[in-house]
Design an enzyme around this catalytic site. Structure first.
Site, PDB file in Angstrom:
ATOM      1  N   TYR A 230       9.397 -30.475  25.599  1.00 47.33           N
ATOM      2  CA  TYR A 230       8.313 -29.598  26.064  1.00 47.33           C
ATOM      3  C   TYR A 230       8.839 -28.584  27.073  1.00 47.33           C
ATOM      4  CZ  TYR A 230       3.687 -28.043  27.452  1.00 47.33           C
ATOM      5  OH  TYR A 230       2.585 -27.272  27.684  1.00 47.33           O
TER       6      TYR A 230
ATOM      7  N   PHE B 249       2.017   1.330  18.077  1.00 46.29           N
ATOM      8  CA  PHE B 249       1.699   0.511  16.900  1.00 46.29           C
ATOM      9  C   PHE B 249       0.252   0.005  17.021  1.00 46.29           C
ATOM     10  CE2 PHE B 249       1.664  -3.537  14.520  1.00 46.29           C
ATOM     11  CZ  PHE B 249       1.858  -2.989  13.263  1.00 46.29           C
ATOM     12  N   ASP B 250      -0.370  -0.342  15.889  1.00 46.55           N
ATOM     13  CA  ASP B 250      -1.813  -0.651  15.925  1.00 46.55           C
ATOM     14  C   ASP B 250      -2.177  -1.840  16.804  1.00 46.55           C
ATOM     15  OD1 ASP B 250      -0.445  -1.817  13.725  1.00 46.55           O
ATOM     16  OD2 ASP B 250      -2.324  -2.497  12.874  1.00 46.55           O
TER      17      ASP B 250
ATOM     18  N   ASP C 218       8.708  -1.163  23.023  1.00 53.33           N
ATOM     19  CA  ASP C 218       8.235  -2.012  21.940  1.00 53.33           C
ATOM     20  C   ASP C 218       9.408  -2.053  20.965  1.00 53.33           C
ATOM     21  OD1 ASP C 218       7.230  -3.048  19.625  1.00 53.33           O
ATOM     22  OD2 ASP C 218       5.416  -1.826  19.578  1.00 53.33           O
TER      23      ASP C 218
ATOM     24  N   ALA D 209      10.524  -3.993  18.329  1.00 56.39           N
ATOM     25  CA  ALA D 209      10.556  -4.732  17.059  1.00 56.39           C
ATOM     26  C   ALA D 209      11.770  -4.379  16.192  1.00 56.39           C
ATOM     27  CB  ALA D 209       9.260  -4.483  16.286  1.00 56.39           C
TER      28      ALA D 209
ATOM     29  N   LYS E 122      10.953  -9.014  12.889  1.00 59.68           N
ATOM     30  CA  LYS E 122      11.634  -7.871  12.263  1.00 59.68           C
ATOM     31  C   LYS E 122      13.149  -8.023  12.470  1.00 59.68           C
ATOM     32  CE  LYS E 122       7.309  -6.161  12.834  1.00 59.68           C
ATOM     33  NZ  LYS E 122       6.232  -6.935  13.470  1.00 59.68           N
TER      34      LYS E 122
ATOM     35  N   HIS F 116      -8.422  -2.912   9.282  1.00 60.58           N
ATOM     36  CA  HIS F 116      -7.693  -2.809   8.010  1.00 60.58           C
ATOM     37  C   HIS F 116      -7.333  -4.166   7.404  1.00 60.58           C
ATOM     38  CE1 HIS F 116      -4.654  -3.043  11.097  1.00 60.58           C
ATOM     39  NE2 HIS F 116      -3.731  -3.341  10.228  1.00 60.58           N
TER      40      HIS F 116
END
Ligand code: F0G
Length: 457
Positions: free
Chosen positions: A72, A124-125, A214, A216, A257, A449
């Site tokens: 843990y 990004f969304d 960001d 990714a 990614k 979407h």
């Protein structure tokens, strides 16, 4: 004779995929309310919905899965991941999370307040969702060239320094940080140059603002810097990456990614106080700070994946495949975002289907047609994804209306790419017959979407 190009890996395990008939697909897409997210994966032959979490792990990653420490607290897997992140990015502090948007949720819980403005390059969304959910606003400062798909520019992901400076000059007090998305997904998987990252740093410093990447697809971004930015042509990928991150204070990462895993993410940062604040939210939303919603085995696979994902030969194989598909489409005269991006080919649906009204969602219409043609699943990056304006509730019609064909890492061969290209050519040849699109029957208030229900217009 020069030897031809070949993949930098060979295949040890395979997964069967099945073709279907046009009649079956007609039936299935109707049942899915014309939303490709609602299809079952076995109803898809070649799945280019996303490159996120869909990659093939290597033999070494699978071996690492067996070595996961499931304690843990204080698991060795956590330290393995910490070491990989430090070696590759230089960030000393990190928090594991279950995926990229979870990193946004934790970080923005500390940084974003109601009424804030967050400038960046085509958020990004999920990033936009997490900012707007907190009643703050995203300001897109991407360079104008990105919005003309015919324009050739090596770094269409760049932040326009003037646009950024204008926001900061007018409202610096409302800006908690500047965000740079590497690569710029929404504009077409387009990279940001090192020069631009340096400029953004200078502007942020002038106004005393921190910078969040960001990240990714940071490794794909580094590949493009090496290939397209003259000064870096002899610089190893890992060195380029270290320099990129030297201009940032914080990174959010979707490991699904460029770390080539099926689930996972993290936040990396330098500042110890910010780290302490994020820990509280991580424990609340994700899990204890040494696992953050991940199993020990997941953290091991991420650590290994970070090394593999930043290897030049791997990146060269990966990005050349995306380029291969892009070039086949270009040969057929199909309008796509130029130059071809890192993780996907972005088809310009406005130019592909000019007879379909924007209100009838051109890119979604094209995605449906491609699915009907050959069972290929792409995704709409257009007006449905752009959602409604949070204040006026009117549909937002973005400058670009794309059908994105995202290529999973190490999954398909170029024969699959040929099928996709010819399928899209067949749709292109009958484009004059496609004059009506789709209409929305039901939608969620945010990020519609994924679950939107549509019918033929
Ligand atoms: N940032 C970028 C640039 C992304 O492309 C994504 C996800 C995220 C953040 C969120 O990460 O999915 O792990 O929570 N993009 C996927 C896509 C979903 O299909 O482009 P996540």
């Amino acid at each position: 004779m020069e030897l031809p190009f070949a993949e930098s890996y060979r295949i040890k395990m395979v997964e069967t995929i099945r073709k279907s008939t046009p009649e079956e697909r007609q039936h299935w897409i109707k049942d899915a309310n014309y939303n490709l997210f609602l299809l079952k994966s076995e109803q898809v032959f070649i799945d280019l919905l996303t490159d996120s979490g869909t990659g093939a792990m290597s033999d070494k990653q699978w071996s690492e899965m067996m070595l996961g420490d499931e304690s843990y607290a204080g698991a060795s897997s956590y330290y393995k991941m910490k070491e990989a992140i430090f070696n590759i990015t230089g960030f000393e502090n990190f928090l594991p999370v279950h995926q990229g948007r979870a990193a946004e949720n934790v970080l923005f819980s500390v940084l974003v307040k109601e009424g804030n403005l967050v400038p960046g390059n085509s958020h990004f969304d999920t990033t936009k969702g997490h900012i707007e959910y907190r009643k703050a606003f995203c300001i897109d400062c991407t360079i104008d060239e990105a919005f003309d798909t015919t324009c050739e520019h090596p770094f269409k992901g760049n932040v326009d320094p003037q646009k950024l400076e204008d926001v900061l000059k007018k409202s610096a007090d409302k800006v908690p940080f500047v965000i740079v998305t590497l690569t710029n997904n929404s504009a077409g998987g387009q990279p940001v140059s090192m020069e631009n990252l340096r400029t953004v740093r200078q502007i942020a410093d002038k106004y005393g603002k921190i910078i969040v990447y960001d990240s990714a697809r940071f490794a794909e971004n580094a590949y493009f810097i090496k290939i397209r930015e003259e000064k870096y042509k002899d610089t190893p990928i890992r060195e380029i990456i270290r320099e990129m991150f030297s201009y940032a204070d914080v990174m959010t990462m979707s490991s699904k990614k460029d770390a080539i895993v099926n689930i996972g993410g993290f936040i990396g940062m330098r500042d110890h106080e910010l780290f302490r604040q994020c820990c509280t939210f991580n424990i609340m939303f994700e899990g204890y700070i040494t696992y953050g919603g991940l199993a020990g085995r997941d953290m091991n696979a991420i650590a290994q994946g970070l090394y593999e994902g930043t290897d030049f030969e791997y990146l060269n194989t990966r990005i050349k495949q995306v380029e291969y598909l892009g070039n086949r489409l270009i040969e057929f005269g199909i309008p796509v975002q130029h130059p071809i991006g890192g993780h996907a080919v972005f088809v310009d649906a406005k130019r592909f289907l000019p007879a379909v009204a924007r209100e009838e969602f051109q890119a979604q219409t094209l995605a449906i047609q491609l699915y009907l043609e050959a069972g290929v699943r792409g995704v709409e990056i257009g007006a449905i994804l752009a959602d409604r304006d949070p204040v006026t509730r009117e549909n937002r019609f973005p400058k670009l209306e794309f059908l994105r064909l995202a290529i999973p890492r190490r999954v398909y061969t170029n024969n699959h790419m040929d099928v996709v290209a010819v399928a899209l050519k067949n749709v292109f040849d009958r484009r004059d017959t496609i004059t009506r699109g789709v209409k929305i029957i039901r939608e969620a208030p945010i990020m519609r979407h994924f679950t939107v229900e549509l019918d033929l217009a």
